[in-house]
Design a protein around this motif. Structure first.
Motif, PDB file in Angstrom:
ATOM      1  N   HIS A 160       0.760  -1.171   0.075  1.00 36.24           N
ATOM      2  CA  HIS A 160      -0.018   0.109  -0.047  1.00 36.24           C
ATOM      3  C   HIS A 160       0.846   1.086   0.219  1.00 36.24           C
ATOM      4  O   HIS A 160       1.687   1.271   0.892  1.00 36.24           O
ATOM      5  N   ALA A 196      -4.573   0.351  -5.058  1.00 36.02           N
ATOM      6  CA  ALA A 196      -4.546   0.202  -6.340  1.00 36.02           C
ATOM      7  C   ALA A 196      -5.010   1.477  -7.194  1.00 36.02           C
ATOM      8  O   ALA A 196      -5.013   1.937  -8.211  1.00 36.02           O
ATOM      9  N   SER A 197      -5.829   2.404  -5.983  1.00 36.94           N
ATOM     10  CA  SER A 197      -6.442   3.470  -6.831  1.00 36.94           C
ATOM     11  C   SER A 197      -5.580   4.749  -7.085  1.00 36.94           C
ATOM     12  O   SER A 197      -4.786   5.225  -6.155  1.00 36.94           O
ATOM     13  N   ILE A 198      -5.701   5.326  -8.179  1.00 38.94           N
ATOM     14  CA  ILE A 198      -4.972   6.681  -8.503  1.00 38.94           C
ATOM     15  C   ILE A 198      -5.131   7.437  -7.490  1.00 38.94           C
ATOM     16  O   ILE A 198      -4.117   8.414  -7.230  1.00 38.94           O
ATOM     17  N   GLU A 199      -6.554   8.067  -7.029  1.00 42.28           N
ATOM     18  CA  GLU A 199      -6.620   8.857  -6.171  1.00 42.28           C
ATOM     19  C   GLU A 199      -6.113   8.633  -4.757  1.00 42.28           C
ATOM     20  O   GLU A 199      -5.742   9.717  -4.219  1.00 42.28           O
ATOM     21  N   VAL A 200      -6.069   7.311  -4.355  1.00 37.42           N
ATOM     22  CA  VAL A 200      -5.151   7.259  -3.096  1.00 37.42           C
ATOM     23  C   VAL A 200      -3.768   7.555  -3.282  1.00 37.42           C
ATOM     24  O   VAL A 200      -3.291   7.964  -2.572  1.00 37.42           O
ATOM     25  N   LYS A 205      -8.090   2.495   2.357  1.00 41.59           N
ATOM     26  CA  LYS A 205      -8.580   2.625   1.162  1.00 41.59           C
ATOM     27  C   LYS A 205      -7.862   1.910  -0.072  1.00 41.59           C
ATOM     28  O   LYS A 205      -6.809   1.068   0.428  1.00 41.59           O
ATOM     29  N   ASP A 206      -8.229   1.856  -1.168  1.00 41.87           N
ATOM     30  CA  ASP A 206      -7.915   0.826  -2.372  1.00 41.87           C
ATOM     31  C   ASP A 206      -6.371   0.969  -2.414  1.00 41.87           C
ATOM     32  O   ASP A 206      -6.408   2.368  -3.062  1.00 41.87           O
ATOM     33  N   ASN A 209      -2.554   9.872  -5.180  1.00 42.25           N
ATOM     34  CA  ASN A 209      -2.268  11.212  -5.327  1.00 42.25           C
ATOM     35  C   ASN A 209      -2.562  11.627  -3.786  1.00 42.25           C
ATOM     36  O   ASN A 209      -1.634  12.791  -3.464  1.00 42.25           O
ATOM     37  N   GLU A 210      -3.323  11.067  -3.049  1.00 38.83           N
ATOM     38  CA  GLU A 210      -3.415  11.534  -1.772  1.00 38.83           C
ATOM     39  C   GLU A 210      -2.322  11.295  -0.851  1.00 38.83           C
ATOM     40  O   GLU A 210      -1.759  12.285  -0.010  1.00 38.83           O
TER      41      GLU A 210
END
Length: 373
Positions: A310, A351-355, A348-349, A357-358
């Motif tokens: 992660h 693999a998420s691009i939003e995560v 959070k996921d 970026n966060e």
């Protein structure tokens, strides 16, 4: 054998024994072919020569190819010394079962037992699920299968090891003091498959001999090495005082490290060490999850594209390095706010691009807090 503490056979229970010292400090498990329950023993004071606490070693083996495959029947590309492979030249009537292992290429991870043989013509116990081809590395060899090392105390020696040809091992709740640790090895493309390390504890990682028998000693380790290794799990282990988890570190032949495959390293705790988890930079399919580091100078080394974790946990692990963040900085509002934001992303996921970026935003916020303090 050349040790005073070896056992042999199949369907072996070796339990509640004390073995202190050995003439040569080598072996311990080399003659048990399969189904070993080795539990609640106290083994130690292996001071001489290899200083091994418990080891199985690589028996005779050969790399082969198939000229033809028809169901469970295959024809080899070369003649085989079956007497040597089955152990008849040195163990009398105590012959070993042998198998074909596909360690690399098409069909990797499969093995089939030899049912019958007549020189180059061999019948397997069942057909291949995925047939090997010209890309496959096929090893014909005896093996050590279904070994369980449970709740033993090992002390004052070099290593506990599944040296080569180990299949389906469980190593759980063992304690090691002043020993080199526990390792499974798939060097020279030989199989070392499906080893599980659960709830082991290295109490004191420094002794007189390191994990490779080295003097002065390297740090103790829980480790998987070699290009033939796959499917290793390190879970809920506790390491103190100069001990680490590592992949690929093969001290005898550094040019033959190979790529370690399919490793899970999760929910381990490592305390008081220079390095926590050492990945050596060449891996394929390594998962890190939920590991904790306390007073460790470098929690993670060798991170690369073959390692998955992660992104929030990766940054948190790196920030946990001993002495990196001052106590004064951790008490500031800016640091605490950014750190809580980062910790909240762990659910959070990954693999998420939003995560991702966060996490990058958190990294910037933490850097700003550090520079303004």
């Amino acid at each position: 054998g050349d040790a005073s503490n070896f056992i042999s056979g199949t369907q072996v229970i070796f339990e509640n024994n004390v073995v202190q010292g050995s003439q040569f400090g080598r072996g311990g498990g080399c003659y048990v072919r399969q189904n070993l329950y080795y539990a609640h023993n106290r083994i130690g004071n292996m001071a001489f020569h290899d200083a091994e606490l418990f080891v199985t070693d690589a028996p005779a083996q050969i790399i082969v190819n198939f000229v033809s495959i028809a169901g469970a029947k295959v024809v080899l590309d070369q003649h085989v010394d079956w007497k040597e492979l089955t152990g008849q030249t040195w163990t009398g009537n105590a012959t070993r079962e042998v198998a074909f292992f596909i360690t690399l290429g098409t069909g990797a991870g499969q093995y089939r037992l030899v049912k019958t043989y007549n020189d180059r013509e061999v019948e397997l116990n069942q057909p291949w699920d995925v047939q090997p081809d010209s890309t496959s590395t096929i090893v014909l060899a005896p093996f050590y299968k279904n070994n369980m090392l449970i709740d033993n105390e090992f002390h004052d020696g070099a290593i506990v090891a599944s040296g080569c040809m180990g299949i389906d091992w469980v190593l759980a709740e063992n304690k090691i003091t002043r020993g080199g640790g526990i390792r499974n090895s798939g060097y020279l493309k030989l199989p070392s498959w499906y080893h599980q390390y659960f709830d082991n504890e290295i109490l004191v990682g420094s002794g007189t001999r390191g994990p490779w028998g080295d003097i002065p000693p390297l740090d103790s380790h829980l480790s998987v090495v070699g290009e033939g290794a796959r499917g290793t799990v390190f879970r809920r282990n506790l390491l103190h005082n100069n001990a680490r988890i590592e992949t690929e570190m093969y001290n005898w032949y550094p040019s033959d490290w190979g790529i370690v495959r399919d490793v899970i390293i999760d929910h381990n705790i490592i305390r008081d060490a220079d390095v926590g988890i050492n990945l050596r930079g060449r891996n394929n399919g390594v998962l890190l999850w939920g590991n904790r580091f306390e007073r460790v100078k470098e929690p993670l080394t060798g991170l690369n594209d073959g390692v998955f974790m992660h992104p929030a946990e990766r940054l948190l692990n790196l920030l946990s390095a001993d002495g990196l963040v001052t106590e004064k900085l951790t008490g500031t509002t800016a640091w605490q706010t950014a750190l809580k934001h980062l910790e909240s992303l762990l659910t959070k996921d990954p693999a998420s691009i939003e995560v991702l970026n966060e996490v990058r935003i958190c990294q910037v916020e933490l850097a700003k807090a550090a520079t303004t303090e």
